[in-house]
Write an enzyme that holds these catalytic residues in place. Structure first.
Site, PDB file in Angstrom:
ATOM      1  CG  ASN A 119      -0.292  -0.393   2.492  1.00 11.07           C
ATOM      2  OD1 ASN A 119       0.305  -1.467   2.589  1.00 11.07           O
ATOM      3  ND2 ASN A 119      -0.381   0.445   3.496  1.00 11.07           N
ATOM      4  CD  GLN A 169      -3.864  -0.106  -1.357  1.00 10.63           C
ATOM      5  OE1 GLN A 169      -4.139   0.432  -2.439  1.00 10.63           O
ATOM      6  NE2 GLN A 169      -4.225   0.425  -0.198  1.00 10.63           N
ATOM      7  N   GLY A 219     -13.776  -2.867  -0.328  1.00 13.46           N
ATOM      8  CA  GLY A 219     -14.590  -2.057  -1.236  1.00 13.46           C
ATOM      9  C   GLY A 219     -14.082  -0.641  -1.447  1.00 13.46           C
ATOM     10  CG  HIS A 220     -12.371   1.912   1.837  1.00 15.80           C
ATOM     11  ND1 HIS A 220     -11.406   2.842   2.069  1.00 15.80           N
ATOM     12  CD2 HIS A 220     -12.072   0.857   2.620  1.00 15.80           C
ATOM     13  CE1 HIS A 220     -10.549   2.380   2.975  1.00 15.80           C
ATOM     14  NE2 HIS A 220     -10.937   1.172   3.324  1.00 15.80           N
ATOM     15  CB  THR A 241     -28.444  -8.422   9.064  1.00 16.24           C
ATOM     16  OG1 THR A 241     -29.230  -9.193   9.975  1.00 16.24           O
ATOM     17  CG2 THR A 241     -29.319  -7.919   7.930  1.00 16.24           C
ATOM     18  CB  CYS A 259       2.005  12.031  14.334  1.00 12.76           C
ATOM     19  SG  CYS A 259       2.518  13.109  15.656  1.00 12.76           S
TER      20      CYS A 259
HETATM   21  N1  PLP Z   1      -4.636  -4.201   3.624  1.00 14.04           N
HETATM   22  C1  PLP Z   1      -4.070  -3.215   2.906  1.00 14.04           C
HETATM   23  C2  PLP Z   1      -2.895  -3.529   2.032  1.00 14.04           C
HETATM   24  C3  PLP Z   1      -4.576  -1.914   2.974  1.00 14.04           C
HETATM   25  O1  PLP Z   1      -3.994  -0.942   2.263  1.00 14.04           O
HETATM   26  C4  PLP Z   1      -5.692  -1.665   3.824  1.00 14.04           C
HETATM   27  C5  PLP Z   1      -6.213  -0.285   3.982  1.00 14.04           C
HETATM   28  O2  PLP Z   1      -5.462   0.673   3.972  1.00 14.04           O
HETATM   29  C6  PLP Z   1      -6.262  -2.727   4.537  1.00 14.04           C
HETATM   30  C7  PLP Z   1      -5.705  -3.980   4.408  1.00 14.04           C
HETATM   31  C8  PLP Z   1      -7.446  -2.530   5.426  1.00 14.04           C
HETATM   32  O3  PLP Z   1      -8.635  -2.426   4.684  1.00 14.04           O
HETATM   33  P1  PLP Z   1      -9.962  -1.769   5.336  1.00 14.04           P
HETATM   34  O4  PLP Z   1      -9.700  -0.301   5.450  1.00 14.04           O
HETATM   35  O5  PLP Z   1     -11.055  -2.090   4.360  1.00 14.04           O
HETATM   36  O6  PLP Z   1     -10.182  -2.436   6.653  1.00 14.04           O
END
Ligand code: PLP
Length: 385
Positions: free
Chosen positions: A150, A178, A199-200, A236, A324
């Site tokens: 990430n 990612q 999802g996000h 649910t 930080c």
């Molecule tokens: N794994 C990786 C490589 C991520 O970049 C992230 C989010 O930054 C996550 C897991 C966690 O995902 P979530 O925010 O959907 O819990």
């Protein structure tokens, strides 16, 4: 002031098409998919459709998709669920550069008698396959290694790793949060046993994720309760999230080509120009095997936070490689594991693009950033004047 959003590895905008699909699920089609009545039944059909859309993007069967509450939950479920189903094996192998959703779980497992091996990476963030092979033995329950990092965008050779791990009788999980939607991935031709996505990170809403569980993989459920998700994840369903995830996966499949041409071209222009125009900066990550949308650059002798604050004045959103904690700036564990010197790790900035970015935004950033770097260097106590 306009917002230039280059922080898509943190989160993404929900695609308009996703929003349109999800809207009726709040006030019109709000039934419970487990209900006996026709009203609830329609919702069940939408979830089935979403499962098909996700399976279509991943190249797997719909029965292998488990909807969860996000990437963190998928990672936790995969790791804890595999170990609970294989109590005789006590070793878990991971890497030093995983997301905390994996690393924190592994480190906690040490308190429960598991042996955790954290593989190292080189200066470009690459793994040593020989080190992995050395540690694999009959006691290895699970190897969990991220698809793409990430922070730096470095992509690991996941298919080779999966083949090696499964040939030694261990299970293989990858955090592909990612990677999915940014690079091609086909589980029908893969040895991956479990895969997490969120999802996000791909233009669906926050709070929904997927865990792919290959048919026949033994996994104890993490959430206990009702029989949703074929008993693999009780509770649910987050129907708008799931339906949004399905649509986002369909769009991701359609946009994969653009992600690897248009988005990559913008990222390359941004990166190339910054490296040319700003002295004393370096690229972090594997230049050859990298996500097409990510660039992580260290600016020596200045604080990443200071750069972010000044970019923010122009509406430019990026993120830094320091966090930080208790009043002091800790360089990221990823950059530390790569051996990036302290002075450079402190001044690292990640720009992560999406298909919604434009060339004008890249040009605007290229115009604003070099004077910011010069100004901060003038103020830096580390630069001899
Ligand atoms: N794994 C990786 C490589 C991520 O970049 C992230 C989010 O930054 C996550 C897991 C966690 O995902 P979530 O925010 O959907 O819990």
């Amino acid at each position: 002031m306009k917002t230039v959003y280059f922080d898509n590895n943190a989160t993404t905008k929900v695609a308009e098409e996703v929003l349109e699909e999800v809207k009726p699920l709040f006030c019109e089609l709000y039934g419970n998919p487990s209900s006996m009545h026709t009203f609830g039944g329609q919702i069940g059909r939408r979830i089935r459709r979403a499962r098909e859309q996700v399976a279509g993007l991943l190249g797997c069967e719909t029965s292998e998709i488990v909807f969860t509450g996000g990437g963190t939950e998928s990672d936790n479920t995969a790791i804890k669920g595999v170990l609970a189903a294989a109590p005789n094996r006590r070793i878990v192998i991971t890497t030093r550069v995983e997301h905390p959703a994996v690393l924190a779980v592994c480190r906690e497992l040490e308190n429960h008698g598991y042996m955790i091996v954290e593989l190292s990476v080189d200066r470009q963030g690459r793994l040593d396959m020989a080190e992995l092979e050395e540690h694999l033995d009959d006691d290895t329950a699970l190897v969990t290694i991220m698809y793409a990092n990430n922070e730096t965008g470095t992509v690991f050779p996941i298919e080779d790793i999966a083949e090696l791990v499964t040939s030694k009788g261990a299970l293989f999980h990858t955090d592909a949060v990612q990677a999915v939607g940014k690079i091609p991935l086909d589980l029908s031709k893969s040895n991956i046993d479990l895969l997490s996505l969120s999802g996000h990170k791909l233009h669906a809403p926050k709070g929904v994720g997927v865990l792919y569980v290959r048919k026949g993989t033994r996994l104890s459920p993490f959430m206990l309760g009702g029989h949703q998700e074929a008993g693999r994840r009780a509770g649910t369903e987050n129907v708008p999230g799931i339906v949004g995830m399905g649509k986002a996966c369909e769009l991701a499949a359609e946009n994969l080509e653009a992600e690897n041409s248009k988005v990559k071209a913008l990222r390359d222009k941004l990166e190339r120009t910054i490296l040319q125009k700003c002295p004393d900066c370096r690229l972090n990550g594997d230049p050859d095997n990298r996500l097409p949308n990510t660039t992580n650059i260290s600016f020596e002798y200045i604080e990443g936070e200071a750069i972010l604050l000044m970019l923010d004045k122009y509406g430019i959103c990026a993120s830094s490689g320091s966090a930080c904690t208790s009043g002091s700036l800790e360089p990221s564990h990823v950059l530390r594991a790569m051996g990036v010197p302290f002075t450079a790790a402190h001044g690292s900035i990640r720009f992560s693009l999406s298909r919604y970015n434009t060339e004008d935004e890249v040009d605007y950033t290229i115009e604003k950033l070099p004077p910011i770097i010069n100004q901060l260097r003038e103020l830096s106590p580390f630069v001899t004047k």
